[in-house]
Design a protein around this motif. Structure first.
Motif, short mmCIF file in Angstrom:
data_model
loop_
_atom_site.label_atom_id
_atom_site.label_comp_id
_atom_site.label_asym_id
_atom_site.label_seq_id
_atom_site.Cartn_x
_atom_site.Cartn_y
_atom_site.Cartn_z
N PHE B 179 -4.77 -2.75 13.75
CA PHE B 179 -5.30 -1.39 13.78
C PHE B 179 -4.18 -0.38 14.04
CE2 PHE B 179 -8.08 1.96 15.02
CZ PHE B 179 -9.16 1.74 14.20
N LEU B 180 -3.34 -0.71 15.02
CA LEU B 180 -2.24 0.19 15.36
C LEU B 180 -1.29 0.35 14.18
CD1 LEU B 180 -0.90 1.86 17.64
CD2 LEU B 180 0.49 -0.14 18.14
N LEU B 181 -1.01 -0.77 13.48
CA LEU B 181 -0.13 -0.70 12.32
C LEU B 181 -0.73 0.22 11.25
CD1 LEU B 181 1.19 -4.36 11.85
CD2 LEU B 181 2.49 -2.33 12.48
N SER B 182 -2.04 0.11 11.03
CA SER B 182 -2.65 0.95 9.99
C SER B 182 -2.63 2.42 10.42
CB SER B 182 -4.06 0.46 9.68
OG SER B 182 -4.98 0.94 10.64
N VAL B 183 -2.85 2.68 11.70
CA VAL B 183 -2.79 4.06 12.19
C VAL B 183 -1.37 4.61 12.02
CG1 VAL B 183 -2.88 5.49 14.26
CG2 VAL B 183 -4.70 3.86 13.79
N TRP B 184 -0.40 3.77 12.32
CA TRP B 184 0.99 4.19 12.20
C TRP B 184 1.32 4.54 10.75
CZ3 TRP B 184 5.43 0.64 10.90
CH2 TRP B 184 6.66 1.30 11.05
N HIS B 185 0.84 3.69 9.80
CA HIS B 185 1.08 3.98 8.39
C HIS B 185 0.44 5.28 7.98
CE1 HIS B 185 1.81 -0.53 7.63
NE2 HIS B 185 2.94 0.12 7.74
N ARG B 186 -0.79 5.47 8.45
CA ARG B 186 -1.54 6.63 7.98
C ARG B 186 -1.04 7.94 8.58
NH1 ARG B 186 -7.89 5.74 7.97
NH2 ARG B 186 -7.54 3.80 9.07
N THR B 187 -0.60 7.89 9.84
CA THR B 187 -0.22 9.14 10.50
C THR B 187 1.28 9.38 10.51
OG1 THR B 187 -0.09 8.03 12.65
CG2 THR B 187 -2.20 9.02 12.07
N GLY B 188 2.06 8.31 10.35
CA GLY B 188 3.50 8.46 10.35
C GLY B 188 4.07 8.87 11.69
N THR B 189 3.29 8.67 12.75
CA THR B 189 3.74 9.06 14.09
C THR B 189 4.85 8.14 14.58
OG1 THR B 189 1.45 9.64 14.53
CG2 THR B 189 2.90 9.56 16.43
N THR B 190 5.78 8.72 15.32
CA THR B 190 6.80 7.92 15.98
C THR B 190 6.17 7.24 17.19
OG1 THR B 190 8.37 9.64 15.35
CG2 THR B 190 9.10 8.03 17.01
N ILE B 191 6.36 5.92 17.30
CA ILE B 191 5.68 5.18 18.36
C ILE B 191 6.67 4.36 19.19
CG2 ILE B 191 3.97 3.39 18.90
CD1 ILE B 191 2.42 4.21 16.42
N LEU B 192 6.56 4.47 20.51
CA LEU B 192 7.32 3.61 21.42
C LEU B 192 6.31 2.87 22.28
CD1 LEU B 192 9.97 2.62 22.70
CD2 LEU B 192 9.86 4.57 24.25
N MET B 193 6.41 1.54 22.25
CA MET B 193 5.39 0.75 22.94
C MET B 193 6.05 -0.23 23.91
SD MET B 193 2.40 -1.47 21.22
CE MET B 193 1.76 -2.94 21.95
N VAL B 194 5.47 -0.32 25.10
CA VAL B 194 5.93 -1.27 26.11
C VAL B 194 5.06 -2.51 26.04
CG1 VAL B 194 5.79 -1.70 28.59
CG2 VAL B 194 6.98 0.32 27.75
N THR B 195 5.67 -3.69 26.05
CA THR B 195 4.90 -4.92 26.05
C THR B 195 5.70 -6.05 26.69
OG1 THR B 195 3.68 -6.50 24.69
CG2 THR B 195 5.68 -5.59 23.75
N HIS B 196 4.97 -7.08 27.16
CA HIS B 196 5.67 -8.28 27.62
C HIS B 196 5.39 -9.43 26.67
CE1 HIS B 196 1.66 -8.58 29.60
NE2 HIS B 196 1.77 -9.80 29.12
N ASP B 197 4.68 -9.12 25.58
CA ASP B 197 4.24 -10.13 24.62
C ASP B 197 5.24 -10.19 23.46
OD1 ASP B 197 3.03 -11.46 22.49
OD2 ASP B 197 1.01 -10.88 23.14
N VAL B 198 5.98 -11.31 23.38
CA VAL B 198 7.06 -11.44 22.39
C VAL B 198 6.52 -11.31 20.96
CG1 VAL B 198 8.74 -13.05 21.42
CG2 VAL B 198 8.49 -12.87 23.89
N GLU B 199 5.43 -12.04 20.66
CA GLU B 199 4.89 -12.00 19.29
C GLU B 199 4.41 -10.61 18.92
OE1 GLU B 199 2.30 -14.98 17.87
OE2 GLU B 199 3.23 -16.55 19.08
N GLU B 200 3.80 -9.94 19.89
CA GLU B 200 3.33 -8.58 19.64
C GLU B 200 4.50 -7.67 19.27
OE1 GLU B 200 -0.04 -6.42 21.77
OE2 GLU B 200 1.69 -5.88 23.00
N ALA B 201 5.59 -7.81 20.02
CA ALA B 201 6.76 -6.97 19.78
C ALA B 201 7.31 -7.21 18.38
CB ALA B 201 7.83 -7.25 20.83
N ILE B 202 7.42 -8.49 17.98
CA ILE B 202 7.98 -8.78 16.65
C ILE B 202 7.03 -8.31 15.56
CG2 ILE B 202 8.89 -10.57 15.14
CD1 ILE B 202 9.20 -12.33 17.63
N TYR B 203 5.76 -8.57 15.76
CA TYR B 203 4.76 -8.26 14.75
C TYR B 203 4.67 -6.76 14.48
CZ TYR B 203 0.33 -8.35 12.23
OH TYR B 203 -0.64 -8.22 11.29
#
Lengths: 282, 253
Positions: B179-203
């Motif tokens: 969902f976040l990826l599709s929102v990012w594509h649609r809005t073109g917003t610059t996004i900085l996200m904090v996570t401890h999940d390795v797969e999430e970060a790569i994906y």
């Protein structure tokens, strides 16, 4: 087949594990509605039973000290039809309403300010910490001296006697607004005023009403103190007067009136809280 | 299109001074996010990644160093840096659409424009059927969607996400990532996200800053080799698996 039937006949009862929870005395277990009603009725009935026993017990003269429920009811209806109950009730309720409104209003303003600004807290904490340990009842003579014997000393006694509880408890309510909500508002561009008005206040409303509900009892306490000392009208004044005539039935009737007022205002404030803040309903 | 640094963190250090000892949470952190990029800050718990995000959001002052957005110095919070927290940040007394409208009201958008924008965001976030619901009536995943919609409302320059899916179950989390990826594509917003999940970060991200702890510092910067139009199949790509192992080792050491 026969052997099988025999075996099942002789089979020992199913062994059990664990302890079956108690229906009535399980710690923090839900109680069935029907049990709630039964126990509630039983509770009220036992109070009446105790009262009736005290009033009707055989020792002569005892009913002079404890009136029977019937005599109390009679005294109550007499006061009602004579119109004195209404005017006393109005006088007392008005004092509480004005004095306690001042107290709650001050409580909201100062409480929210203390709970939101560390600077205000630092400025007010020493005074509040000192003043709240002065029993407000001890201020009665001073208030009578300063403000005369009309309505204002009674009103201010009620206000002063409850305001510290209201301020400190509402400050706690304001402190309980989650940091995440404040931060969310900040990162949506909100300034201080917007956050106070549109985050801290709405989040605090249910808590403020609860605080007002709890401290209302203290307001009636202060009213009694004020009316015992100087008044020409009011419920506590009438109780005091009844003592002179040893009219215990009137005294009991007035005590019941106090209890009913408390019950009604409690229910009303609960209803207000649930209406005003449906989102916080448990 | 010229890439320029939307967000820049320069030599940021943060020390929390306690009664007995002071703790260095961050030391000399340098990083940046380009315009339209999706970048992750990856680190184990306690490495100071959330502190860094708070500093960027202007909610926490730096001890040393500075944060710039479009070359302007950050001195406090503002609607230009929308932020989404892990939980408990929706206003429980406001309906979904009123929550989303909050930032627009603060920015004094005219009513008609506010309504249009709320409707647009309800659409983007697939929240239309919940417009009138209170937050307590929604599941955790839906609540986070509302939080993202609300943060996007005033059209921020940068969207800051603080472990937004950390409290969600695995299935909902995967759904929210797409969902976040599709929102990012649609809005073109610059996004900085904090996570401890390795797969999430790569994906999700185009670049990953790995933070190591005590004191928090950038221990590695990794460019993710997949394009912007990646799907779930990317998780079976050998490069994805290699990267996952590599980052896993970095987090442990």
């Amino acid at each position: 087949m026969v052997a099988d039937a025999d075996a099942s006949d002789r089979a020992p009862a199913l062994r059990t594990r664990g302890r079956r929870p108690s229906t009535l005395l399980g710690i923090r277990t839900e109680l069935a509605v029907r049990w709630r009603i039964v126990l509630g009725v039983l509770g009220v009935a036992s109070v009446f039973a105790l009262w009736a026993y005290a009033a009707y017990r055989p020792q002569a003269g005892s009913s002079v000290l404890v009136p029977s429920p019937a005599r109390t009811w009679h005294a109550l209806s007499q006061m009602w039809s004579a119109g004195t109950l209404r005017s006393d009730l109005a006088a007392s309720a008005q004092r509480v309403a004005i004095g306690y409104s001042i107290s709650v209003a001050l409580g909201i303003v100062l409480g929210i300010a203390i709970g939101s600004f560390a600077s205000v807290e630092a400025f007010l904490e020493p005074q509040l910490g000192f003043l709240r340990y002065i029993p407000a009842t001890a201020l009665t003579p001073l208030f009578l001296l300063w403000l005369g014997i009309d309505e204002s000393p009674k009103i201010w006694l009620i206000a002063v006697g409850t305001v510290f509880y209201n301020v400190l408890m509402i400050a706690d309510v304001a402190r309980n607004v989650p940091r995440e909500m404040l931060n969310a508002a900040y990162t949506l561009g909100a300034g201080r005023r917007t956050i106070l008005r549109r985050v801290i206040l709405p989040h605090s409303w249910p808590g403020i009403i609860d605080v007002a509900r709890i401290n209302l009892a203290a307001a009636w306490l202060m009213l009694v103190v004020a009316e015992l000392l100087a008044a020409q009208k009011g419920l506590a004044y009438q109780i005091n007067l009844a003592q002179r005539f040893r009219a215990v039935d009137t005294m009991f009737a007035l005590l019941i009136v106090f209890g009913v007022i408390g019950l009604i205002s409690d229910l009303a404030l609960r209803a207000l809280r649930n209406r005003l803040a449906a989102w916080a309903r448990p | 299109m010229t890439l320029h640094k939307k967000l820049e963190v320069r030599g940021v250090s943060k020390t929390f001074t306690g009664r007995k000892a002071s703790i260095a949470a961050l030391e000399g952190v340098d990083m940046h996010v380009d315009h339209g990029e999706l970048v992750c800050l990856l680190g184990a718990s306690g490495c100071g990644k959330s502190t860094l995000l708070s500093i960027i959001g202007g909610l926490e002052p730096t001890t040393e160093g500075e944060v710039r957005i479009d070359d302007e110095l950050v001195i406090g919070p503002g609607a230009d840096r929308g932020m989404v927290f892990q939980a408990y940040s929706l206003f429980p007394w406001l309906s979904v659409s009123r929550n989303i409208e909050f930032g627009l009201e603060v920015a004094r958008w005219p009513k008609a424009r506010r309504r249009e924008r709320v409707d647009e965001l309800l659409g983007i976030m697939s929240l239309r059927e919940f417009a009138g619901s209170l937050p307590r009536e929604l599941s955790g995943g839906l609540r986070q969607r509302v939080a993202i919609a609300r943060a996007l409302g005033p059209e921020p320059d940068v969207l800051l996400l603080d472990e937004p899916f950390g409290a969600l179950d695995a299935e909902t989390k995967r759904h929210m990532q797409d969902f976040l990826l599709s929102v990012w594509h649609r809005t073109g917003t610059t996004i900085l996200m904090v996570t401890h999940d390795v797969e999430e970060a790569i994906y999700l991200s185009q670049r990953i800053y790995v933070l190591a702890s005590r004191p928090g510092h950038v221990s590695a910067v990794i460019d993710v080799p997949f394009g912007a139009n990646r799907g779930p199949t990317v998780k079976r790509d050998p490069r994805f698996l290699d990267l996952r192992d590599e980052l896993g080792d970095l987090l442990v050491s």
